[in-house]
Design a protein around this motif. Structure first.
Motif, PDB file in Angstrom:
ATOM      1  N   ALA A  84      56.517  65.122  41.094  1.00  0.00           N
ATOM      2  CA  ALA A  84      56.098  66.199  40.636  1.00  0.00           C
ATOM      3  C   ALA A  84      56.574  65.826  38.896  1.00  0.00           C
ATOM      4  O   ALA A  84      58.410  65.835  39.348  1.00  0.00           O
ATOM      5  CB  ALA A  84      56.082  67.591  41.289  1.00  0.00           C
ATOM      6  N   VAL A  85      56.460  66.051  38.066  1.00  0.00           N
ATOM      7  CA  VAL A  85      57.310  66.626  36.794  1.00  0.00           C
ATOM      8  C   VAL A  85      56.145  67.764  36.337  1.00  0.00           C
ATOM      9  O   VAL A  85      55.148  68.048  36.160  1.00  0.00           O
ATOM     10  CB  VAL A  85      56.987  64.906  36.137  1.00  0.00           C
ATOM     11  N   THR A  86      57.467  67.810  35.545  1.00  0.00           N
ATOM     12  CA  THR A  86      56.319  69.496  34.427  1.00  0.00           C
ATOM     13  C   THR A  86      56.470  68.610  33.374  1.00  0.00           C
ATOM     14  O   THR A  86      57.247  68.386  32.085  1.00  0.00           O
ATOM     15  CB  THR A  86      57.821  70.773  34.366  1.00  0.00           C
ATOM     16  N   HIS A  87      55.263  68.980  32.599  1.00  0.00           N
ATOM     17  CA  HIS A  87      55.027  68.245  30.759  1.00  0.00           C
ATOM     18  C   HIS A  87      55.506  69.350  29.990  1.00  0.00           C
ATOM     19  O   HIS A  87      55.808  70.117  30.807  1.00  0.00           O
ATOM     20  CB  HIS A  87      53.741  67.597  30.904  1.00  0.00           C
ATOM     21  N   PRO A  88      55.626  68.528  28.439  1.00  0.00           N
ATOM     22  CA  PRO A  88      56.069  69.228  28.154  1.00  0.00           C
ATOM     23  C   PRO A  88      55.654  70.888  27.774  1.00  0.00           C
ATOM     24  O   PRO A  88      56.383  72.150  27.311  1.00  0.00           O
ATOM     25  CB  PRO A  88      55.814  68.464  26.346  1.00  0.00           C
ATOM     26  N   ALA A  89      54.011  70.965  28.219  1.00  0.00           N
ATOM     27  CA  ALA A  89      53.333  71.767  28.020  1.00  0.00           C
ATOM     28  C   ALA A  89      53.622  72.798  29.201  1.00  0.00           C
ATOM     29  O   ALA A  89      52.496  74.319  29.371  1.00  0.00           O
ATOM     30  CB  ALA A  89      52.034  71.898  27.673  1.00  0.00           C
ATOM     31  N   GLU A  90      54.694  72.873  29.558  1.00  0.00           N
ATOM     32  CA  GLU A  90      55.320  73.484  31.018  1.00  0.00           C
ATOM     33  C   GLU A  90      53.947  73.616  32.095  1.00  0.00           C
ATOM     34  O   GLU A  90      54.066  74.730  33.179  1.00  0.00           O
ATOM     35  CB  GLU A  90      55.271  74.578  30.827  1.00  0.00           C
ATOM     36  N   ARG A  91      53.039  72.051  32.214  1.00  0.00           N
ATOM     37  CA  ARG A  91      52.355  71.954  33.137  1.00  0.00           C
ATOM     38  C   ARG A  91      52.909  71.171  34.637  1.00  0.00           C
ATOM     39  O   ARG A  91      53.092  70.333  33.932  1.00  0.00           O
ATOM     40  CB  ARG A  91      51.185  71.763  32.864  1.00  0.00           C
ATOM     41  N   LEU A  92      52.776  71.875  35.416  1.00  0.00           N
ATOM     42  CA  LEU A  92      54.000  70.732  36.393  1.00  0.00           C
ATOM     43  C   LEU A  92      52.298  70.174  37.134  1.00  0.00           C
ATOM     44  O   LEU A  92      50.768  70.721  37.494  1.00  0.00           O
ATOM     45  CB  LEU A  92      53.928  71.686  38.012  1.00  0.00           C
ATOM     46  N   ALA A  93      53.145  68.790  36.971  1.00  0.00           N
ATOM     47  CA  ALA A  93      51.542  67.868  37.650  1.00  0.00           C
ATOM     48  C   ALA A  93      52.609  66.823  38.706  1.00  0.00           C
ATOM     49  O   ALA A  93      53.385  66.275  38.917  1.00  0.00           O
ATOM     50  CB  ALA A  93      51.925  66.985  36.545  1.00  0.00           C
ATOM     51  N   MET A 127      46.709  67.888  49.064  1.00  0.00           N
ATOM     52  CA  MET A 127      46.463  69.621  49.348  1.00  0.00           C
ATOM     53  C   MET A 127      46.676  70.581  49.023  1.00  0.00           C
ATOM     54  O   MET A 127      47.588  70.669  48.606  1.00  0.00           O
ATOM     55  CB  MET A 127      46.253  69.604  51.574  1.00  0.00           C
ATOM     56  N   PRO A 128      45.578  71.639  48.829  1.00  0.00           N
ATOM     57  CA  PRO A 128      46.289  73.404  48.049  1.00  0.00           C
ATOM     58  C   PRO A 128      47.410  73.354  49.488  1.00  0.00           C
ATOM     59  O   PRO A 128      47.320  73.132  50.448  1.00  0.00           O
ATOM     60  CB  PRO A 128      45.227  73.795  48.073  1.00  0.00           C
ATOM     61  N   PRO A 129      47.873  74.640  49.163  1.00  0.00           N
ATOM     62  CA  PRO A 129      48.218  74.728  47.495  1.00  0.00           C
ATOM     63  C   PRO A 129      49.362  73.599  46.470  1.00  0.00           C
ATOM     64  O   PRO A 129      49.727  73.330  47.219  1.00  0.00           O
ATOM     65  CB  PRO A 129      48.597  76.628  47.696  1.00  0.00           C
ATOM     66  N   GLY A 130      48.970  74.538  45.630  1.00  0.00           N
ATOM     67  CA  GLY A 130      50.242  73.519  44.275  1.00  0.00           C
ATOM     68  C   GLY A 130      49.420  72.302  43.733  1.00  0.00           C
ATOM     69  O   GLY A 130      48.168  72.214  43.856  1.00  0.00           O
ATOM     70  N   ILE A 131      50.170  71.529  43.989  1.00  0.00           N
ATOM     71  CA  ILE A 131      49.438  70.852  42.616  1.00  0.00           C
ATOM     72  C   ILE A 131      48.415  69.718  43.777  1.00  0.00           C
ATOM     73  O   ILE A 131      49.090  68.878  44.702  1.00  0.00           O
ATOM     74  CB  ILE A 131      49.940  69.613  41.692  1.00  0.00           C
ATOM     75  N   THR A 132      47.796  68.813  42.977  1.00  0.00           N
ATOM     76  CA  THR A 132      46.908  68.298  43.721  1.00  0.00           C
ATOM     77  C   THR A 132      46.766  66.724  43.642  1.00  0.00           C
ATOM     78  O   THR A 132      46.601  66.462  41.995  1.00  0.00           O
ATOM     79  CB  THR A 132      45.650  68.072  44.338  1.00  0.00           C
ATOM     80  N   ALA A 133      47.094  65.222  43.746  1.00  0.00           N
ATOM     81  CA  ALA A 133      47.124  64.578  42.933  1.00  0.00           C
ATOM     82  C   ALA A 133      45.268  63.716  43.165  1.00  0.00           C
ATOM     83  O   ALA A 133      44.664  63.783  44.184  1.00  0.00           O
ATOM     84  CB  ALA A 133      47.860  63.037  44.228  1.00  0.00           C
TER      85      ALA A 133
END
Length: 293
Positions: A84-93, A127-133
């Motif tokens: 995962a990475v955090t984008h400048p808008a602080e969104r985890l992806a 799968m959830p919870p959290g980020i999903t691809a």
């Protein structure tokens, strides 16, 4: 009374570590001076398993670890997570591609100012919870493991771990040599009991995240459960200690990485490595499996 835990140490790959380590994620919300104090005190208390990620902060937590603990003691095992990475808008992806995994490992090495990480956990996003691809972030597990094996062969990482995986994925990954698995698991949320059983059978460390629950995705709070509270009170320990001690008593494969920004809570957490619940408490808490929140 509680009983002294007979097995305060466990295996993380080839390393013996205190069964209670430290999860650093919460430190992104701490003042820098407080965070440094907590990290240094954790090591003073015997913590030798430190869990982090470059996307915590992002970058802030690794910077704090470097400030507090560098140069690192030879017995300190620093474990990080990629995927995962955090984008400048602080969104985890999701960042699941092999090249992204390598880039994340390199970013952790630079931020921590080290040339070696004890274990790197691959955080799958199926799968959830959290980020999903989605889209091109849906990547097959074997190609990811191949990249991590290459990093291990280069000496940049010591062990490969998995996070947020199913039993089938763990079994698929076994030929790569797996040091640990981090899945959501606690007294009240035991969906991955099958993965825990496989870890125990294979000699793989089981490192549950959200060991006391979390407001994240409405995961029930262990410390609010009346059974846990009642037995903790009877034994003269905190509800958090009771919930964590149950995890250690439930399986010898378990290592814990509770996080905190508070020095008193840190002391309580580390003390759990030498606490064993009595039969009455273990049996009562065992029975909570599947209990509604």
């Amino acid at each position: 009374m509680t009983t002294k835990h007979a097995y305060a140490y466990g295996k993380l790959g080839d390393h013996d570590v205190l069964r209670v380590g430290f999860g650093a994620m919460q430190l992104e919300h701490a003042g820098p001076a407080d965070a440094v104090r907590v990290l240094r005190r954790a090591v003073e208390l015997g913590v030798d398993h430190l869990d982090t990620a470059q996307f915590y902060g992002p970058g802030t937590v690794n910077d704090l670890i470097r400030t507090a603990l560098h140069p690192y003691a030879g017995t300190l095992r620093i474990v990080t997570k990629v995927g995962a990475v955090t984008h400048p808008a602080e969104r985890l992806a999701a960042a699941q591609k092999p090249a992204e995994l390598r880039a994340s490992v390199e970013a952790n090495l630079r931020a921590l100012d080290t040339d070696h990480l004890a274990v790197v956990n691959l955080r799958r996003a199926d799968m959830p919870p959290g980020i999903t691809a989605t889209g091109d972030q849906v990547v097959d597990l074997d190609s990811q493991l191949a990249e991590l094996i290459a990093l291990r062969d280069e000496g940049k990482i010591g062990g490969i771990g998995l996070s947020h995986v199913s039993l089938a994925q763990l079994r698929q990954a076994l030929p790569a040599g797996i040091a640990c698995v981090q899945n959501l698991y606690n007294v009240l949320t035991r969906d991955h009991e099958d993965v825990l059983t496989e870890c125990a059978e294979q000699g793989i460390a089981w490192v549950p995240y959200f060991p006391l629950g979390s407001a994240f995705d409405r995961i029930p709070s262990v410390t609010d459960n009346p059974v846990v509270i009642a037995h903790a009170r009877r034994l003269g320990i905190t509800a958090a200690q009771a919930g964590l001690a149950w995890l250690l008593g439930h399986s010898p494969a378990t290592l814990l990485i509770p996080g905190t920004r508070d020095l008193a809570h840190l002391t309580d957490n580390v003390a759990v490595a030498r606490i064993g619940l009595d039969h009455e408490a273990m049996t009562a808490i065992d029975a909570l499996a599947g209990t509604p929140a």
